[in-house]
Design a protein around this motif. Structure first.
Motif, PDB file in Angstrom:
ATOM      1  N   LYS A  16       0.877  -1.188   0.000  1.00  0.00           N
ATOM      2  CA  LYS A  16       0.000   0.000   0.000  1.00  0.00           C
ATOM      3  C   LYS A  16       0.907   1.228   0.000  1.00  0.00           C
ATOM      4  O   LYS A  16       1.388   1.680   1.036  1.00  0.00           O
ATOM      5  N   LYS A  17       1.142   1.747  -1.201  1.00  0.00           N
ATOM      6  CA  LYS A  17       2.130   2.820  -1.368  1.00  0.00           C
ATOM      7  C   LYS A  17       1.624   4.165  -0.868  1.00  0.00           C
ATOM      8  O   LYS A  17       0.475   4.526  -1.076  1.00  0.00           O
ATOM      9  N   VAL A  18       2.534   4.887  -0.237  1.00  0.00           N
ATOM     10  CA  VAL A  18       2.253   6.254   0.200  1.00  0.00           C
ATOM     11  C   VAL A  18       2.996   7.236  -0.700  1.00  0.00           C
ATOM     12  O   VAL A  18       2.478   8.280  -1.066  1.00  0.00           O
ATOM     13  N   TYR A  19       4.216   6.876  -1.084  1.00  0.00           N
ATOM     14  CA  TYR A  19       5.051   7.755  -1.910  1.00  0.00           C
ATOM     15  C   TYR A  19       6.083   6.897  -2.624  1.00  0.00           C
ATOM     16  O   TYR A  19       6.596   5.929  -2.069  1.00  0.00           O
ATOM     17  N   GLU A  20       6.373   7.279  -3.863  1.00  0.00           N
ATOM     18  CA  GLU A  20       7.427   6.562  -4.603  1.00  0.00           C
ATOM     19  C   GLU A  20       8.105   7.516  -5.565  1.00  0.00           C
ATOM     20  O   GLU A  20       7.467   8.358  -6.192  1.00  0.00           O
ATOM     21  N   ASP A  21       9.416   7.404  -5.668  1.00  0.00           N
ATOM     22  CA  ASP A  21      10.147   8.056  -6.755  1.00  0.00           C
ATOM     23  C   ASP A  21      11.271   7.123  -7.159  1.00  0.00           C
ATOM     24  O   ASP A  21      11.271   5.947  -6.775  1.00  0.00           O
ATOM     25  N   SER A  22      12.237   7.601  -7.923  1.00  0.00           N
ATOM     26  CA  SER A  22      13.236   6.658  -8.441  1.00  0.00           C
ATOM     27  C   SER A  22      14.195   6.151  -7.366  1.00  0.00           C
ATOM     28  O   SER A  22      14.851   5.126  -7.560  1.00  0.00           O
ATOM     29  N   PHE A  23      14.271   6.829  -6.212  1.00  0.00           N
ATOM     30  CA  PHE A  23      15.228   6.425  -5.179  1.00  0.00           C
ATOM     31  C   PHE A  23      14.604   5.697  -3.999  1.00  0.00           C
ATOM     32  O   PHE A  23      15.237   4.834  -3.391  1.00  0.00           O
ATOM     33  N   ILE A  24      13.373   6.068  -3.665  1.00  0.00           N
ATOM     34  CA  ILE A  24      12.791   5.548  -2.419  1.00  0.00           C
ATOM     35  C   ILE A  24      11.329   5.129  -2.608  1.00  0.00           C
ATOM     36  O   ILE A  24      10.672   5.517  -3.568  1.00  0.00           O
ATOM     37  N   LEU A  25      10.870   4.337  -1.640  1.00  0.00           N
ATOM     38  CA  LEU A  25       9.469   3.937  -1.608  1.00  0.00           C
ATOM     39  C   LEU A  25       8.982   4.016  -0.161  1.00  0.00           C
ATOM     40  O   LEU A  25       9.706   3.620   0.761  1.00  0.00           O
TER      41      LEU A  25
END
Ligand code: 5GP
Ligand code: ZN
Length: 112
Positions: A16-25
């Motif tokens: 259940k994702k809250v935030y994602e970018d190329s470096f972190i999740l």
């Protein structure tokens, strides 16, 4: 590598994702210990705090830059606690560096 958080980072295991970018999740903990309990991981596999070094430490500073935004996205409005467990005595159960963000309610003064 047989690492559950690497599998979550590459989408092999859903979260259940809250935030994602190329470096972190950032995603909700499967077994929350507070009203809001989010885990933040670097996508790069780093075993624990013990394995942070000059070439990968940007992940840690970047995570801390993003934590306020992640807390906000998770609905936290009145403070939070950030915890990382490292090694045996701290009961680190998943050997991929992660930061717990706990909030959404008044927390006990100490979590042991
Ligand atoms: P540690 O004890 O290593 O600091 O924390 C590991 C955390 O990962 C625990 O709070 C546990 O509930 C969480 N966790 C373990 N497996 C999974 C999973 O497959 N999905 C999610 N969302 N959280 C997990
Ligand atoms: Zn990993």
């Amino acid at each position: 590598m047989d690492c559950i958080f690497c599998k979550i980072a590459n989408g092999e295991i859903p979260s259940k994702k809250v935030y994602e970018d190329s470096f972190i999740l950032a995603f909700h903990d499967i077994n929350p210990e507070a009203k809001v309990h989010v885990l933040v991981i670097p996508k790069e596999h780093i075993h624990s705090c013990d394995f942070v070094n000059k070439s990968n430490s940007f992940n840690v500073s970047y995570i801390f830059e993003k934590i306020p935004e992640i807390a906000r996205l998770a609905g936290i409005t009145n403070g939070y606690r950030v915890i990382t467990n490292c090694g045996e005595d701290a009961c680190q159960s998943v050997k991929h560096l992660h930061f717990h963000i706990l909030g959404g309610e008044k927390l006990p003064e100490q979590i042991k």
